[in-house]
Enzyme design. Structure first.
Site, PDB file in Angstrom:
ATOM      1  N   HIS A   1       3.400  22.303 -47.702  1.00  0.00           N
ATOM      2  CA  HIS A   1       2.910  21.035 -47.157  1.00  0.00           C
ATOM      3  C   HIS A   1       2.567  20.001 -48.231  1.00  0.00           C
ATOM      4  O   HIS A   1       1.929  19.001 -47.920  1.00  0.00           O
ATOM      5  CB  HIS A   1       1.665  21.267 -46.294  1.00  0.00           C
ATOM      6  CG  HIS A   1       1.961  21.800 -44.933  1.00  0.00           C
ATOM      7  ND1 HIS A   1       2.366  21.002 -43.889  1.00  0.00           N
ATOM      8  CD2 HIS A   1       1.921  23.059 -44.436  1.00  0.00           C
ATOM      9  CE1 HIS A   1       2.550  21.742 -42.807  1.00  0.00           C
ATOM     10  NE2 HIS A   1       2.285  23.004 -43.114  1.00  0.00           N
TER      11      HIS A   1
ATOM     12  N   LYS B   1       2.696   9.809 -33.744  1.00  0.00           N
ATOM     13  CA  LYS B   1       1.824   9.570 -32.588  1.00  0.00           C
ATOM     14  C   LYS B   1       1.730   8.076 -32.275  1.00  0.00           C
ATOM     15  O   LYS B   1       1.776   7.658 -31.113  1.00  0.00           O
ATOM     16  CB  LYS B   1       0.431  10.136 -32.865  1.00  0.00           C
ATOM     17  CG  LYS B   1       0.402  11.640 -33.053  1.00  0.00           C
ATOM     18  CD  LYS B   1      -0.876  12.111 -33.736  1.00  0.00           C
ATOM     19  CE  LYS B   1      -0.742  13.547 -34.207  1.00  0.00           C
ATOM     20  NZ  LYS B   1      -1.819  13.948 -35.119  1.00  0.00           N
TER      21      LYS B   1
ATOM     22  N   LYS C   1      -2.559   8.130 -50.322  1.00  0.00           N
ATOM     23  CA  LYS C   1      -2.313   7.538 -49.011  1.00  0.00           C
ATOM     24  C   LYS C   1      -2.582   6.032 -49.017  1.00  0.00           C
ATOM     25  O   LYS C   1      -2.220   5.319 -48.097  1.00  0.00           O
ATOM     26  CB  LYS C   1      -3.168   8.234 -47.949  1.00  0.00           C
ATOM     27  CG  LYS C   1      -2.778   9.705 -47.767  1.00  0.00           C
ATOM     28  CD  LYS C   1      -3.649  10.403 -46.746  1.00  0.00           C
ATOM     29  CE  LYS C   1      -3.345  11.884 -46.648  1.00  0.00           C
ATOM     30  NZ  LYS C   1      -2.081  12.175 -45.960  1.00  0.00           N
TER      31      LYS C   1
ATOM     32  N   LYS D   1      -6.101   8.477 -41.207  1.00  0.00           N
ATOM     33  CA  LYS D   1      -5.646   9.679 -41.910  1.00  0.00           C
ATOM     34  C   LYS D   1      -6.694  10.052 -42.946  1.00  0.00           C
ATOM     35  O   LYS D   1      -7.620   9.289 -43.213  1.00  0.00           O
ATOM     36  CB  LYS D   1      -4.288   9.467 -42.562  1.00  0.00           C
ATOM     37  CG  LYS D   1      -4.173   8.212 -43.425  1.00  0.00           C
ATOM     38  CD  LYS D   1      -2.753   8.006 -43.934  1.00  0.00           C
ATOM     39  CE  LYS D   1      -1.815   7.601 -42.850  1.00  0.00           C
ATOM     40  NZ  LYS D   1      -0.760   8.584 -42.594  1.00  0.00           N
ATOM     41  N   ARG D   2      -6.529  11.223 -43.506  1.00  0.00           N
ATOM     42  CA  ARG D   2      -7.442  11.686 -44.551  1.00  0.00           C
ATOM     43  C   ARG D   2      -7.497  10.669 -45.689  1.00  0.00           C
ATOM     44  O   ARG D   2      -6.494  10.055 -46.053  1.00  0.00           O
ATOM     45  CB  ARG D   2      -6.951  13.046 -45.055  1.00  0.00           C
ATOM     46  CG  ARG D   2      -7.761  13.706 -46.117  1.00  0.00           C
ATOM     47  CD  ARG D   2      -7.297  15.152 -46.287  1.00  0.00           C
ATOM     48  NE  ARG D   2      -5.855  15.268 -46.474  1.00  0.00           N
ATOM     49  CZ  ARG D   2      -5.267  15.292 -47.679  1.00  0.00           C
ATOM     50  NH1 ARG D   2      -5.992  15.194 -48.780  1.00  0.00           N
ATOM     51  NH2 ARG D   2      -3.961  15.426 -47.777  1.00  0.00           N
TER      52      ARG D   2
ATOM     53  N   THR E   1       2.051  12.850 -39.506  1.00  0.00           N
ATOM     54  CA  THR E   1       2.237  12.992 -38.060  1.00  0.00           C
ATOM     55  C   THR E   1       1.572  11.841 -37.302  1.00  0.00           C
ATOM     56  O   THR E   1       1.948  11.568 -36.166  1.00  0.00           O
ATOM     57  CB  THR E   1       1.678  14.332 -37.541  1.00  0.00           C
ATOM     58  OG1 THR E   1       0.342  14.520 -38.019  1.00  0.00           O
ATOM     59  CG2 THR E   1       2.535  15.493 -37.991  1.00  0.00           C
TER      60      THR E   1
END
Length: 810
Positions: A347, A645, A539, A533-534, A641
């Protein structure tokens, strides 16, 4: 068939039996508990029959090991999958109760952090819905991940006591408990039959007690099992644990998800957790297999063990330990069984993020396991050096530089290694795990992540679900590829107006929540720009925040400026020891306070950072989103993901060509996504040339320089320390994730979004095309590929085999 009348009778009986009370005297929490008991009882026959069917037919079963499962609230999901959601909702209303209040009484299980845990839960839903014999294996955390609070803009971590009212869905199975052994001394002794047997002394023995939860398949009578393990003191050893401190050592094993591993003690606890649930799970599997009375050569034909990320990599030596020490297999036979049974999903792209544990720690905590890892490592060296030479072989060793490398263990000890998006898999093969790919090319494969539309559309966005039903009927609910039929309505004004009305209603719902929770008034007609998100530097929530700051400065400079009104929405937790990420949270919260309280800004812009982001909040935010921020540096995000969504619910993606964004682009077309930024090849070229200068980028862009100066010149009150750290990271320390390099391109893409949003017809057309193109990202399709290409298991419904044929780009 359940009727509302029958349901009401049963429900009132349960209320009376549980609380010796009339319905009107119960709280919403008590009503939720009663409803949960009704659902569990209603599905228990199918749960039992599913187990019996698997036993009688001796089918091959999958065991999915994951450190995290993030299921979200299960009440509505179970009602939907059982096909009784409408009946129960009507019955609850007829009894004068508030169904939504009952639903909200359920606490989100705090069993995961983000994408990894939610993916595992989507997969469990799909495995059951496809009728695949499958089981989840994890940890029953008492507190799970922390509850996030903001105090003066800073993240504060509090215990998330999600079990305070019990867990109605679980069943304790103390008769299935197993013993997990830590520490002590172990040596090998001949047993008189030319075999070496381990002799243990002074070990710490922990009882692993399973709690089982039914995983209900979608309208197919299948109920699979999720088994979470809890650590307890063995009753026969109570005398050894005399003090609170001694007992706490045991309790800690299943107390919290991801303990702070910035120090040795935290790392040790993390390793204890990982061995605890892998050992318990493997022991349980072996015990089940032995009851079938089948030859050991059949083990890989009846058992598929899947390692979700490196956390359960100890499945490899643990299965070897049992086969060698307890079942008397030769090394060669045990290794053959192990490799054929275990598969591994990677991952992460970043080598530095892959788990490794100090040799001394593993040796002291798990002496027998370390002996086996050493033996696996030595045999790997012995076999591969003659084939690949010392240099390459030593780069793939499990034990090196004083560490045990868990990804290396998982790769060597498995028959399949998959990435979770095509770009991610390509990078693993070409860069991160290239040495392993040269040795084991046939092991590597791609399985792009997926999501379950049942939760993220059927439940989270019921009116959009109904609209799609009205237009294309309901086949898409069991074959999501059929969503592509919805594309036929992309020029139908009635449908586009209905789509717009549904989006506005969802935005109003979120606006009510924000007003009640935070006292912030947001305009539902504004563009809702979402990044959930985290919190991690790669990110690039920071890039998003710098763009917000740039917009703020533009409005302050010219109050008559006509900018598209926006609401910027963040949801993110930072790991407790990740100081830089927590400083970014403080910066965003300080920026939000500045923007939201400046009368010159008004409704032109608002910033909302929701506390304690989780599954239920995602179900509220995602249907309201107009823009989906997927802005990681290209080559860093494995898949994502949330992008799937948000796309499913009609948000347009603002994206770098990273992770599954590439596949989203391929499906929707470049006209229906906002692309910006460096590509992975361009990032690699900059890295190779080594001549990137963030300061030069800043000096060449006055607009960017002005934004960065606001971090350190007092424009944003309360971030003197945080602003300086962030400024220095982007300038003096040369901007590791190329935030400044991508800034101009990002701003230009945002301006294109502003312009497009003014044309509501064109925007809604693109939103509809995104929805219609999202079918291939169903977790059902992903799981079908795992089942067919890795696990070699069959599902209950043959018609699902045709899904893959329909799962093609539109």
């Amino acid at each position: 068939m359940l009727t509302t009348t029958k349901f009401k009778e049963e429900f009132e009986k349960i209320i009376e039996g549980l609380y010796a009370s009339n319905l009107e005297d119960t709280s919403s929490i008590q009503q939720y508990t009663a409803l949960g008991n009704f659902i569990k009882s209603y599905s228990s026959d199918n749960w039992n029959k599913t187990n019996q069917l698997y036993l009688e037919e001796q089918v091959k079963q999958v065991y999915y090991f994951s450190m995290e499962f993030l299921p979200g609230r299960m009440l509505k999901s179970n009602l939907l999958n059982l096909g009784i959601l409408t009946t129960v909702r009507e019955g609850i209303a007829e009894m004068g109760l508030d169904f939504e209040a009952i639903v909200k009484s359920e606490v989100d299980p705090a069993l995961g952090n983000g994408g990894l845990g939610r993916l595992a839960s989507c997969f469990m839903d799909s495995i059951a819905s496809l009728g695949i014999p499958g089981n989840g294996t994890g940890i029953r955390y008492r507190y799970g991940l922390f509850q996030q609070k903001f105090v003066d803009g800073y993240q504060v971590e509090l215990p998330e006591n999600w079990l305070r009212n019990g867990n109605v869905w679980e069943v304790r199975k103390e008769n299935k408990a197993v013993m997990v052994r830590y520490g002590g001394e172990v040596y090998l002794k001949e047993d008189g039959e030319n075999k070496l047997r381990p002799i243990y002394s002074n070990t710490q023995n922990i009882l692993a007690v399973p709690y089982d939860t039914g995983m209900v398949g979608y309208e197919n009578n299948v109920v699979n099992n999720l088994r979470l393990w809890s650590a307890e003191i063995p009753p026969e050893e109570e005398i050894r644990y005399k003090t609170i401190a001694e007992r706490e050592v045991v309790n800690q094993i299943t107390e919290v998800l991801y303990p702070d591993d910035s120090n040795y003690e935290g790392q040790l606890l993390r390793l204890r957790q990982e061995y605890f649930f892998t050992s318990a799970g493997i022991q349980s599997i072996v015990r089940f297999f032995k009851k079938q009375g089948q030859p050991w050569s059949d083990f890989p034909n009846k058992i598929a063990i899947h390692v979700n990320d490196t956390h359960p990599a100890l499945c490899v030596p643990e299965l070897m330990r049992i086969l060698l020490d307890e079942e008397g297999h030769s090394w060669e036979n045990a290794w053959d069984i192990t490799k054929k049974s275990i598969s591994y999903t990677n991952h992460t792209i970043m080598q530095e993020a892959m788990e490794k544990w100090p040799v001394d720690m593993v040796r002291e905590l798990l002496p027998r396991i370390y002996q086996i890892i050493e033996a696996i490592n030595q045999r790997h060296l012995d076999r591969k050096i003659s084939l690949y030479g010392e240099e390459l072989t030593y780069r793939t060793t499990i034990i090196s530089e004083g560490y045990v490398k868990m990804a290396h263990l998982a790769i060597i000890g498995s028959h399949s290694v998959n990435g979770v998006a095509q770009l991610h898999t390509d990078i693993l093969k070409e860069e991160t795990l290239h040495d392993f790919y040269k040795m084991y090319p046939s092991k590597f494969n791609n399985k792009t992540n997926g999501i379950t539309q049942r939760r993220w559309l059927h439940l989270a966005n019921e009116k959009l679900t109904q609209l799609i039903d009205d237009k294309i009927d309901q086949e898409w609910k069991v074959n999501p590829a059929e969503l592509r039929q919805f594309k036929a309505y992309s020029k139908d004004s009635e449908t586009l107006n209905q789509l717009s009305d549904i989006k506005l209603e969802n935005k109003k719902r979120f606006a009510v929540y924000v007003k009640e929770k935070y006292g912030i008034e947001i305009d539902p007609t504004a563009l809702f720009d979402v990044q959930i998100k985290r919190l991690h530097a790669y990110k690039r929530q920071l890039l998003n925040a710098l763009h917000i700051l740039d917009r703020y400065l533009k409005i302050k400079e010219d109050s008559t400026l006509e900018l598209q009104p926006r609401v910027f929405i963040f949801g993110a937790k930072a790991a407790p020891s990740y100081i830089y990420a927590k400083q970014i949270i403080k910066f965003i919260n300080a920026l939000a306070h500045l923007v939201n309280n400046d009368p010159d800004i008004g409704n032109k812009m608002k910033v909302v950072f929701v506390e304690n982001y989780g599954v239920s909040l995602a179900e509220l935010i995602i249907p309201a989103a107009d823009i989906s921020e997927q802005i990681s540096l290209a080559g860093k995000e494995a898949s994502g993901t949330s992008n799937m969504k948000l796309m499913l619910n009609g948000a347009l993606t603002m994206a770098t060509l990273d992770g599954a964004n590439i596949e989203i682009k391929d499906l929707v077309g470049e006209d229906n996504i906002f692309l910006f930024g460096l590509t992975n090849d361009e990032v690699n070229q900059i890295n190779r040339e080594g001549n990137y200068s963030s300061i030069a980028v800043m000096e060449a862009n006055p607009r960017l320089k002005r934004v960065l100066n606001c971090l350190i010149n007092g424009t944003i009150p309360g971030i003197e320390e945080e602003g300086r750290v962030i400024y220095d990271s982007l300038t003096l320390f040369n901007d590791e994730y190329y935030v400044l390099q991508d800034f101009a391109s990002f701003v230009a893409a945002q301006e294109r979004a502003d312009t497009l949003y003014q044309n509501k017809l064109a925007w809604n057309q693109k939103a509809l095309i995104n929805i219609a193109s999202s079918g291939p990202f169903s977790a059902d399709f992903t799981i079908m590929r795992y089942a067919d290409e890795i696990w070699n298991v069959k599902g209950k419904a043959e018609k699902h085999a045709s899904f893959l044929k329909g799962n093609q780009p539109i």
